[in-house]
Design a protein around this motif. Structure first.
Motif, PDB file in Angstrom:
ATOM      1  N   UNK A 197      26.678  -4.739 -37.045  1.00 50.96           N
ATOM      2  CA  UNK A 197      26.841  -5.148 -38.368  1.00 50.96           C
ATOM      3  C   UNK A 197      25.539  -6.424 -39.263  1.00 50.96           C
ATOM      4  N   UNK A 198      25.607  -7.056 -38.255  1.00 52.16           N
ATOM      5  CA  UNK A 198      24.077  -8.962 -38.637  1.00 52.16           C
ATOM      6  C   UNK A 198      23.273  -8.133 -39.538  1.00 52.16           C
ATOM      7  N   UNK A 199      22.344  -6.595 -38.637  1.00 62.64           N
ATOM      8  CA  UNK A 199      21.248  -6.183 -39.250  1.00 62.64           C
ATOM      9  C   UNK A 199      22.258  -6.132 -40.461  1.00 62.64           C
ATOM     10  N   UNK A 200      22.384  -4.237 -40.441  1.00 63.14           N
ATOM     11  CA  UNK A 200      23.478  -4.106 -41.581  1.00 63.14           C
ATOM     12  C   UNK A 200      23.475  -5.267 -42.824  1.00 63.14           C
ATOM     13  N   UNK A 201      24.185  -5.982 -42.793  1.00 66.89           N
ATOM     14  CA  UNK A 201      24.482  -7.037 -43.483  1.00 66.89           C
ATOM     15  C   UNK A 201      23.103  -7.432 -44.050  1.00 66.89           C
ATOM     16  N   UNK A 202      22.330  -7.759 -43.455  1.00 64.29           N
ATOM     17  CA  UNK A 202      21.114  -8.301 -43.939  1.00 64.29           C
ATOM     18  C   UNK A 202      19.885  -7.354 -44.401  1.00 64.29           C
ATOM     19  N   UNK A 203      20.454  -6.521 -44.366  1.00 66.47           N
ATOM     20  CA  UNK A 203      19.142  -5.101 -44.687  1.00 66.47           C
ATOM     21  C   UNK A 203      19.866  -4.647 -46.067  1.00 66.47           C
ATOM     22  N   UNK A 204      21.118  -4.570 -46.342  1.00 70.06           N
ATOM     23  CA  UNK A 204      21.992  -3.703 -47.334  1.00 70.06           C
ATOM     24  C   UNK A 204      22.182  -5.089 -48.564  1.00 70.06           C
ATOM     25  N   UNK A 205      22.460  -6.336 -48.206  1.00 73.04           N
ATOM     26  CA  UNK A 205      22.036  -7.452 -48.773  1.00 73.04           C
ATOM     27  C   UNK A 205      23.678  -7.479 -49.130  1.00 73.04           C
ATOM     28  N   UNK A 206      24.957  -7.493 -47.396  1.00 70.89           N
ATOM     29  CA  UNK A 206      25.798  -7.090 -48.835  1.00 70.89           C
ATOM     30  C   UNK A 206      26.519  -8.660 -48.598  1.00 70.89           C
ATOM     31  N   UNK A 207      26.366  -9.238 -48.252  1.00 73.91           N
ATOM     32  CA  UNK A 207      26.840 -11.071 -48.333  1.00 73.91           C
ATOM     33  C   UNK A 207      27.796 -10.692 -47.768  1.00 73.91           C
ATOM     34  N   UNK A 208      28.495 -10.140 -46.809  1.00 75.77           N
ATOM     35  CA  UNK A 208      29.315 -10.248 -45.637  1.00 75.77           C
ATOM     36  C   UNK A 208      29.352 -12.273 -44.738  1.00 75.77           C
ATOM     37  N   UNK A 209      30.665 -12.760 -45.155  1.00 78.50           N
ATOM     38  CA  UNK A 209      30.244 -13.514 -43.990  1.00 78.50           C
ATOM     39  C   UNK A 209      31.249 -13.026 -42.182  1.00 78.50           C
ATOM     40  N   UNK A 210      30.151 -13.172 -41.404  1.00 81.03           N
ATOM     41  CA  UNK A 210      30.925 -12.272 -40.517  1.00 81.03           C
ATOM     42  C   UNK A 210      31.526 -13.568 -39.131  1.00 81.03           C
ATOM     43  N   UNK A 211      32.438 -12.588 -38.548  1.00 84.21           N
ATOM     44  CA  UNK A 211      33.281 -14.031 -37.953  1.00 84.21           C
ATOM     45  C   UNK A 211      33.305 -12.982 -36.696  1.00 84.21           C
TER      46      UNK A 211
END
Ligand SMILES: Cc1ncc(COP(=O)(O)O)c(C=O)c1O
Length: 321
Positions: A197-211
């Motif tokens: 999820x962290x890699x996806x969030x970063x690569x896609x620029x999704x802008x989520x706070x991952x908890x």
């Protein structure tokens, strides 16, 4: 590299449903959505099948005829690995922490039904189990077999690709719903789901706070492991993931006394979700993660316009253990 070019054996049904939990949102006064990865559909569902699609593609590519993996006695990962290995025509050995039970229940029952070979070790922890697995693999190799070993939880860069792909799926579902999630909440165990999820969030620029919600106390090395796996996943795709362990959020406050040990809050969360949303969580992972989400919402930890996505990573076979 385009993730779609990476070898993957399709086992699950995608996209998994994603929708707003209306009753829970009303009770908590904050919008909470759920991604139903308990409904991935393969061998009673759950998150691990997303990882196994990549890992077992590699096993098949290497000409393996036997899969070995490790886990807790009621490991969901071992259950899904056992069924997937058999489904692909391979033998399966499970190296489990615990002693042989009188009856096979829950996840063990499923693995038993597909004739998994069980190896029980009473007092061994993660890395020790992995070294036992290597010993067994060596023995099988000497017997002429072609073993493929999967580390704890399938939490290696290739396995994490399953959750890079899940992140893509969530972005598409956000677009269909016409909204943007602010937070994504999920249980973090061996770190692979979190890393993907962290890699996806970063690569896609999704802008989520991952908890990530910790499921056992006292795991100070987990954020570094998550970073390492995420960066390895980035490398597979030829991308750099610039994130440090300090930026990885793993909340241990709701983990209770130990792995697999229920807490009053996790029991309450399981009942709430069953009664209000007809969703069944488990005691080991999702019950604790949801207990954390509920507690944080009650404490006012989320801003008023937060849109929280909870990932139900499965595990509810354990309710029948
Ligand atoms: C139901 C369930 N949820 C969450 C997790 C945690 O996933 P990970 O090990 O990738 O952190 C697991 C892993 O064992 C699981 O079985």
């Amino acid at each position: 590299m385009d993730i779609e070019k990476l070898p993957r054996i399709g086992l699950a049904f995608y996209p998994t449903p994603l929708y707003r939990m209306d009753r829970l949102s009303n009770r908590l006064g904050v919008e909470v959505f759920v991604k139903r990865d308990d409904l991935t559909g393969f061998a009673f569902g759950g998150n691990k099948v997303r990882k196994l699609e990549y890992l077992l593609a590699r096993a098949v590519d290497e000409g393996a005829d036997t899969v070995l993996t490790v886990g807790a006695l009621q490991s969901n990962h071992c259950r899904q690995s056992a069924v997937a290995a058999r489904f692909l025509g391979m033998d399966i050995h499970l190296i489990l922490r615990g002693s042989r039970p009188e009856r096979n229940t829950g996840n063990l029952l499923v693995s038993h039904l597909v004739d998994a070979h069980f190896h029980f070790f009473d007092s061994l922890e993660g890395e020790e189990l992995e070294s036992e697995m290597e010993t067994i693999a060596e023995r099988l190799r000497a017997e002429g077999r072609r073993p493929f070993t999967i580390p704890l939880g399938g939490s290696v860069p290739l396995g994490a690709m399953g959750y890079v792909r899940a992140a893509q799926e969530i972005v598409q579902q956000q677009q269909l719903l016409g909204l943007q999630f602010t937070h994504v909440v999920f249980p973090s165990g061996s770190g692979g789901t979190h890393a993907g999820l962290l890699a996806g969030n970063s690569l896609l620029g999704a802008g989520w706070k991952l908890l990530g919600m910790g499921v056992a106390p006292g795991r100070p090395r987990l954020p570094a492991k998550v970073c390492e796996i995420a960066s390895g996943a980035g490398q597979i795709l030829g991308e750099k993931i610039a994130i440090s362990p300090e930026e990885v959020v793993i909340i241990e406050k709701y983990a209770g006394q130990g792995y697999g040990l229920q807490t009053p809050e996790s029991c309450e969360a399981i009942k709430w979700l069953a009664q209000e949303e007809a969703i069944f969580l488990d005691h080991v992972y999702t019950g604790k993660a949801m207990a954390g989400l509920i507690h944080m919402a009650r404490e006012g930890a989320f801003e008023e316009n937060a849109r929280i996505l909870f990932i139900h990573t499965g595990g509810n076979v354990e309710l029948f253990a």
